[in-house]
Each structure stands twice: as structure tokens, then as C-alpha cells.
Write a protein that holds these residues in place. Sequence first.
Motif, mmCIF file in Angstrom:
data_model
loop_
_atom_site.group_PDB
_atom_site.id
_atom_site.type_symbol
_atom_site.label_atom_id
_atom_site.label_comp_id
_atom_site.label_asym_id
_atom_site.label_seq_id
_atom_site.Cartn_x
_atom_site.Cartn_y
_atom_site.Cartn_z
ATOM 1 N N LEU A 281 63.165 98.352 33.576
ATOM 2 C CA LEU A 281 62.191 97.734 34.465
ATOM 3 C C LEU A 281 61.296 98.779 35.105
ATOM 4 N N GLY A 282 60.016 98.534 35.035
ATOM 5 C CA GLY A 282 59.032 99.406 35.659
ATOM 6 C C GLY A 282 57.759 98.633 35.895
ATOM 7 N N ALA A 283 56.852 99.215 36.641
ATOM 8 C CA ALA A 283 55.572 98.575 36.926
ATOM 9 C C ALA A 283 54.445 99.423 36.356
ATOM 10 N N LEU A 284 53.330 98.763 36.068
ATOM 11 C CA LEU A 284 52.167 99.435 35.504
ATOM 12 C C LEU A 284 50.910 98.810 36.082
ATOM 13 N N LEU A 285 49.948 99.634 36.414
ATOM 14 C CA LEU A 285 48.677 99.154 36.940
ATOM 15 C C LEU A 285 47.539 99.932 36.297
ATOM 16 N N ALA A 286 46.704 99.236 35.503
ATOM 17 C CA ALA A 286 45.500 99.870 34.963
ATOM 18 C C ALA A 286 44.469 99.981 36.081
ATOM 19 N N HIS A 287 43.813 101.126 36.189
ATOM 20 C CA HIS A 287 42.878 101.362 37.281
ATOM 21 C C HIS A 287 41.618 100.511 37.164
ATOM 22 N N ARG A 288 41.325 100.051 35.955
ATOM 23 C CA ARG A 288 40.284 99.045 35.769
ATOM 24 C C ARG A 288 40.640 98.231 34.531
ATOM 25 N N ARG A 349 40.592 88.612 38.216
ATOM 26 C CA ARG A 349 41.992 88.844 37.889
ATOM 27 C C ARG A 349 42.619 90.085 38.523
ATOM 28 N N ARG A 350 41.880 91.165 38.674
ATOM 29 C CA ARG A 350 42.555 92.380 39.134
ATOM 30 C C ARG A 350 43.107 92.238 40.552
ATOM 31 N N PRO A 351 42.357 91.704 41.526
ATOM 32 C CA PRO A 351 42.949 91.553 42.863
ATOM 33 C C PRO A 351 44.166 90.632 42.874
ATOM 34 N N ALA A 352 44.114 89.542 42.112
ATOM 35 C CA ALA A 352 45.247 88.610 42.075
ATOM 36 C C ALA A 352 46.475 89.265 41.464
ATOM 37 N N ASN A 353 46.275 90.013 40.372
ATOM 38 C CA ASN A 353 47.402 90.696 39.737
ATOM 39 C C ASN A 353 47.957 91.806 40.622
ATOM 40 N N LEU A 354 47.061 92.509 41.311
ATOM 41 C CA LEU A 354 47.500 93.566 42.216
ATOM 42 C C LEU A 354 48.324 92.985 43.360
ATOM 43 N N ALA A 355 47.909 91.828 43.876
ATOM 44 C CA ALA A 355 48.662 91.179 44.949
ATOM 45 C C ALA A 355 50.052 90.774 44.475
ATOM 46 N N MET A 356 50.159 90.255 43.240
ATOM 47 C CA MET A 356 51.466 89.874 42.713
ATOM 48 C C MET A 356 52.333 91.102 42.468
#
Length: 411
Positions: A281-288, A349-356
Amino acid sequence: MTTVHDVAVTILGAGPVGATLACLLAEAGVPAAVVDRAALPPMELPEFDGRAYAIARGSRDVLEEAGVWDRLGDLPCPIRRIRVSDGRLGRRPSPLTLTFDAAAAGEDAFGWMVEARHLRIALNAQLPSLPGLIVAAPATVAAVARGPESATVRLADGRTIRTQLVVAAEGRESATREAAGIPVTRWDYGQDAIVAAVRHAEPHGHVAIEHFLPAGPFAILPLPGEGGDGRTSAIVWTERRAQAARIWTLEAERFARELARRFGDHLGPVTPVGMRWRYPLGALLAHRYTDTRLALVGDAAHGIHPIAGQGLNLGFRDAGALGARIVAAFRAGRDVGGAEVLAGYQRARRPANLAMLAATDLLDRLFSTDLAPVRLARDLGIAAVDRLPPLKRVFMRAAMGLSPLAPLKVA
């Protein structure tokens, strides 16, 4: 001789999110292509293997528009209630629980459990049925060239696809994202998820349970069972990595005992069925999420902790948001890969995904501990949410994959 195809959108990756987006676009009359390294039929498994997806109500809407949901027939198992509890393995659990009831919100279900093999079979049946959709699988991408006016995807077998937009749906290790130079932030939770299924003596009553233990959540998710008897559930069992590795190696009888300790006796004796799976388990966030003539969807754009069961649902919502903007642009005669479409998708989508991502990260940190002050705070929080209907409705909308700001029907 080189074969050249001209389409509006080319999707790289035919997993659940990429294939759904391809179906969504083709259903709406948008010429599209989907490319995957693997042949599609081997993705189907003839027998139950223990893996299943929780499909939120908002994701079902996307699958319906893509023409995929109807192909599942009566196979999806509705989740009508969700029960959250806080416990300590081997000690007396907290008496506080939080129960969400879809009927109390005027809804039939929060979501549906769908076996992974059944979703794959439905997608594979829908993909070749759609005119205007090119399915290249198995196929290897040799090169992707993106310019201000168009993009080109060249396959190793000599085919060339000219397109207005490339969509990367290849998963967390997306080669297209890396080639575009889009940076990502990652972090490791030091946990593994063990995925399996069990048979139990009593029917589950369409109740999903999230039982929080110090090592991580233990989720029990309802499946149809044999002949629809409701006596089968999917398990997502989170443990710290070293403990997960130990459990993973246990022989069948000892594994069953460890599982039963966490499952509890509310549905009678339990017996593991199917295969066991283990995932780090890990998390990933694309900067854009975008670049010139490129959009990222699903795990290529984000990865979250499975504590709320929303990972795949975020991908389906990406597909729905991007698909809607592409279809609108195509029907208006506008550039489907232009800056306006891509900027609108990222804003949606990016703000919603970042919030989740932030919410699931916080939940894991809050519940994956047995410190007394933290336990007290979270038990008070559970009690407070249970007694505040407006706040409870916000959580119910999130579980359904819907905007928490929109009104929810109340019976």
C-alpha cells in the motif's frame, strides 16, 4: 505496408478505467482507439478468485453510459448498509459503531460489489461491439509524438494512429507520464493489503463492515454467494508489512484461524475460498494531470489508501469527467485535445482526487494506532457523526461517489 488510423482519442491501457473510457467515447460516437500490451481474453478468469471491486453509485452512472453495466446483469451485489466499528484485536472492542443506511437517504444502495472477472468479461464483450472503436491488444507502443496540432502513436507492428488526444491509463508506473516529464510524489504506508473471500454460515444482509484495528482496517464486503445465497464476502485485510508477510505464508488452517479472529462471529463460522492476494500500500500524486495533447486518468494520475474503497471509483470519475468534455467538444466541432478541454478536466478532477487522497491518508493515520488519547478522540468522532444527520449525509454522499455539496434525497 504501414496502416494508418485516424481517431479523435487514443487511450493507452485497457484496464477497467481505460477500457471504460474507450466504451464511453465510442458509445457517444467519438472515433477512438485503445491500446494494451496484453490480449484481452486472458484477462478473464473462468473461476472465482476472491477479487472484487466496490462500485460506488456515481461510478455505476459512468459504466451505464459506457454500455458496460447492463452486460453485468444481476451479478452486482448491492451494499445497502455500511457499519463502521473501532476495535482492538484480542481485547474488548469499543461499543461505539457508526451505521449508514442507504434507505434512510432515499437510495437503494451505496454501491455494488462486482467480481473482478465479471467486470472484465463485460468490458471485453462491449469493446469489440462498438463501431468506430479500434482495439489494439496485444500491441506494443513503440513511440508517442505529441505536438501543438496533433499527436501520433506508433505501434511496434507498424501501425500508426493519428489522434488529437492521448490518454495515459497504464497504471501507477505509466511510461507515458514519465516520458512527458510529469513529476509525481509517492509515499509508502508500510502496510500490505491481503485480499481474499470467505464463505460464512449466515447471509450478510447486504451490509459492508469496516472494522478498524491498530494495524489497519479490516473490511468485509458483501458478494452474491453461491446461487445468490448471500453467504460469501470479500475481505480487504490491512496489516503492517512484516505481519502481512508472516500471515501470507501460513498454511490454510492457520490462515483461516487468523482471518476468523478479525472477522468475528456475527455471521457464524467462516471458511476462506478462492485465492489469496497481497498488495503493498502506498499513495501517488501526479503534480499535474495534463500536458500537450495528453491527459492522465486513474492510477496514472493518483493512488490512494484503500481504507475507503474509493481508488477505482476515482478512476471511473476521471473517465466520466474527461469523457463528458471530449464528447461535448467533438459534437461542437472543437479540438478534443485542446487546452480548453484539458484545463477543464484538470480543474474538475485534481482537487477532488487530492481531497480524497488527503482524507484517506488522515483516516489511516487516525485509525491505525492504539494510543489511548487517539482512540478516545476517534470514538468521540464516531459518536458525533452518528448523532449529526447533516454530517452523516456528507459521508453517505462520499460513499456513493457523489458530490457532498449536492442535496441528498431523504425518505
